[in-house]
Scaffold this motif. Structure first.
Motif, PDB file in Angstrom:
ATOM      1  N   MET A  31       0.820  -1.208   0.000  1.00  0.00           N
ATOM      2  CA  MET A  31       0.000   0.000   0.000  1.00  0.00           C
ATOM      3  C   MET A  31       0.858   1.264   0.000  1.00  0.00           C
ATOM      4  O   MET A  31       0.567   2.223  -0.706  1.00  0.00           O
ATOM      5  CB  MET A  31      -0.927  -0.007   1.219  1.00  0.00           C
ATOM      6  N   THR A  34       2.361   2.864  -3.271  1.00  0.00           N
ATOM      7  CA  THR A  34       1.515   3.575  -4.228  1.00  0.00           C
ATOM      8  C   THR A  34       1.576   5.063  -3.916  1.00  0.00           C
ATOM      9  O   THR A  34       1.911   5.467  -2.812  1.00  0.00           O
ATOM     10  CB  THR A  34       0.056   3.083  -4.142  1.00  0.00           C
ATOM     11  N   PHE A  37      -2.542   6.342  -2.214  1.00  0.00           N
ATOM     12  CA  PHE A  37      -3.308   5.641  -1.184  1.00  0.00           C
ATOM     13  C   PHE A  37      -3.898   6.614  -0.159  1.00  0.00           C
ATOM     14  O   PHE A  37      -4.960   6.360   0.404  1.00  0.00           O
ATOM     15  CB  PHE A  37      -2.464   4.579  -0.479  1.00  0.00           C
ATOM     16  N   PHE A  43      -7.805   3.049   2.983  1.00  0.00           N
ATOM     17  CA  PHE A  43      -6.425   2.606   2.803  1.00  0.00           C
ATOM     18  C   PHE A  43      -5.526   3.130   3.922  1.00  0.00           C
ATOM     19  O   PHE A  43      -4.617   2.429   4.377  1.00  0.00           O
ATOM     20  CB  PHE A  43      -5.888   3.033   1.442  1.00  0.00           C
ATOM     21  N   CYS A  44      -5.782   4.348   4.364  1.00  0.00           N
ATOM     22  CA  CYS A  44      -5.023   4.889   5.503  1.00  0.00           C
ATOM     23  C   CYS A  44      -5.321   4.085   6.761  1.00  0.00           C
ATOM     24  O   CYS A  44      -4.420   3.800   7.561  1.00  0.00           O
ATOM     25  CB  CYS A  44      -5.363   6.358   5.717  1.00  0.00           C
ATOM     26  N   SER A 101     -11.063  -1.712   2.854  1.00  0.00           N
ATOM     27  CA  SER A 101     -10.147  -1.547   1.718  1.00  0.00           C
ATOM     28  C   SER A 101     -10.559  -2.407   0.539  1.00  0.00           C
ATOM     29  O   SER A 101     -10.405  -1.994  -0.619  1.00  0.00           O
ATOM     30  CB  SER A 101      -8.730  -1.884   2.154  1.00  0.00           C
ATOM     31  N   THR A 105     -11.375  -1.199  -3.250  1.00  0.00           N
ATOM     32  CA  THR A 105     -10.713  -1.852  -4.381  1.00  0.00           C
ATOM     33  C   THR A 105     -11.736  -2.365  -5.392  1.00  0.00           C
ATOM     34  O   THR A 105     -11.564  -2.196  -6.601  1.00  0.00           O
ATOM     35  CB  THR A 105      -9.821  -2.998  -3.880  1.00  0.00           C
ATOM     36  N   GLU A 120      -1.104   0.789  -9.762  1.00  0.00           N
ATOM     37  CA  GLU A 120      -1.418   1.035  -8.358  1.00  0.00           C
ATOM     38  C   GLU A 120      -2.597   0.193  -7.897  1.00  0.00           C
ATOM     39  O   GLU A 120      -2.619  -0.264  -6.757  1.00  0.00           O
ATOM     40  CB  GLU A 120      -1.695   2.515  -8.126  1.00  0.00           C
ATOM     41  N   CYS A 121      -3.565  -0.015  -8.754  1.00  0.00           N
ATOM     42  CA  CYS A 121      -4.723  -0.824  -8.373  1.00  0.00           C
ATOM     43  C   CYS A 121      -4.317  -2.269  -8.096  1.00  0.00           C
ATOM     44  O   CYS A 121      -4.881  -2.917  -7.209  1.00  0.00           O
ATOM     45  CB  CYS A 121      -5.786  -0.785  -9.463  1.00  0.00           C
ATOM     46  N   TYR A 124      -3.010  -2.225  -4.682  1.00  0.00           N
ATOM     47  CA  TYR A 124      -4.114  -2.166  -3.726  1.00  0.00           C
ATOM     48  C   TYR A 124      -4.677  -3.570  -3.486  1.00  0.00           C
ATOM     49  O   TYR A 124      -4.934  -3.963  -2.351  1.00  0.00           O
ATOM     50  CB  TYR A 124      -5.240  -1.263  -4.220  1.00  0.00           C
ATOM     51  N   SER A 127      -2.253  -5.607  -1.409  1.00  0.00           N
ATOM     52  CA  SER A 127      -2.272  -5.164  -0.020  1.00  0.00           C
ATOM     53  C   SER A 127      -3.496  -5.707   0.714  1.00  0.00           C
ATOM     54  O   SER A 127      -3.386  -6.177   1.855  1.00  0.00           O
ATOM     55  CB  SER A 127      -2.261  -3.639   0.038  1.00  0.00           C
TER      56      SER A 127
END
Length: 152
Positions: A31, A34, A37, A43-44, A101, A105, A120-121, A124, A127
């Motif tokens: 994560m 990226t 995020f 995501f955080c 998350s 996604t 990046e996806c 995700y 992750s």
């Protein structure tokens, strides 16, 4: 008190704690590599939850390793109660973060129709998958600790 697989101070418990740590660190790494995020609260939250998971699991892995080296039994009822509460709290936080998350996604991939930043996806997705694997191992530890507490 019974001595079964996964109880504190056994090799199985150490393996579970190390796998929790590895999956959580992998989730954080995927994560954090990226660039976007931080635009998504879920995501955080996943990074914060997995960070707590790493700290908890690493601490208990060190305790298990110490018990293995010293051949100590960690069946103190107060200590087991602490393990139960800590495991259940981290398991709940990890499942909530992974589920939130996963929802984001799915939204990016399927509901929006495409992901404008495909590389990046994929990170995700990786992750989230690692977060769920971390949750599975912490759920196993949680159930073992609960079973051990009931056997006290």
């Amino acid at each position: 008190m019974k001595d079964f697989a996964g109880t504190p101070g056994t090799l199985t418990a150490l393996a579970l704690r190390i796998s929790q740590c590895i999956f959580a660190v992998g989730s954080i790494t995927a994560m954090a590599t990226t660039s976007n995020f931080f635009n998504f609260t879920a995501f955080c939250y996943l990074i914060a939850s997995m960070g707590l998971q790493v700290i908890w699991s690493f601490g208990l892995a060190l305790l298990d390793a110490y018990a293995l080296v010293r051949k100590k039994v960690l069946h103190n009822s107060i200590l087991v109660s602490l393990f139960v509460v800590g495991d259940w709290v981290t398991a709940t936080l990890s499942l909530a973060a992974a589920s939130a998350s996963a929802g984001i996604t799915v939204l990016l991939f399927h509901d929006v129709g495409h992901c404008s930043y495909l590389r990046e996806c994929e990170k995700y997705q990786m992750s989230v998958a690692l977060a769920f694997l971390s949750w599975v191992t912490i759920a196993i530890s949680s159930l073992i600790m609960l079973w051990l507490l009931a056997a006290c």
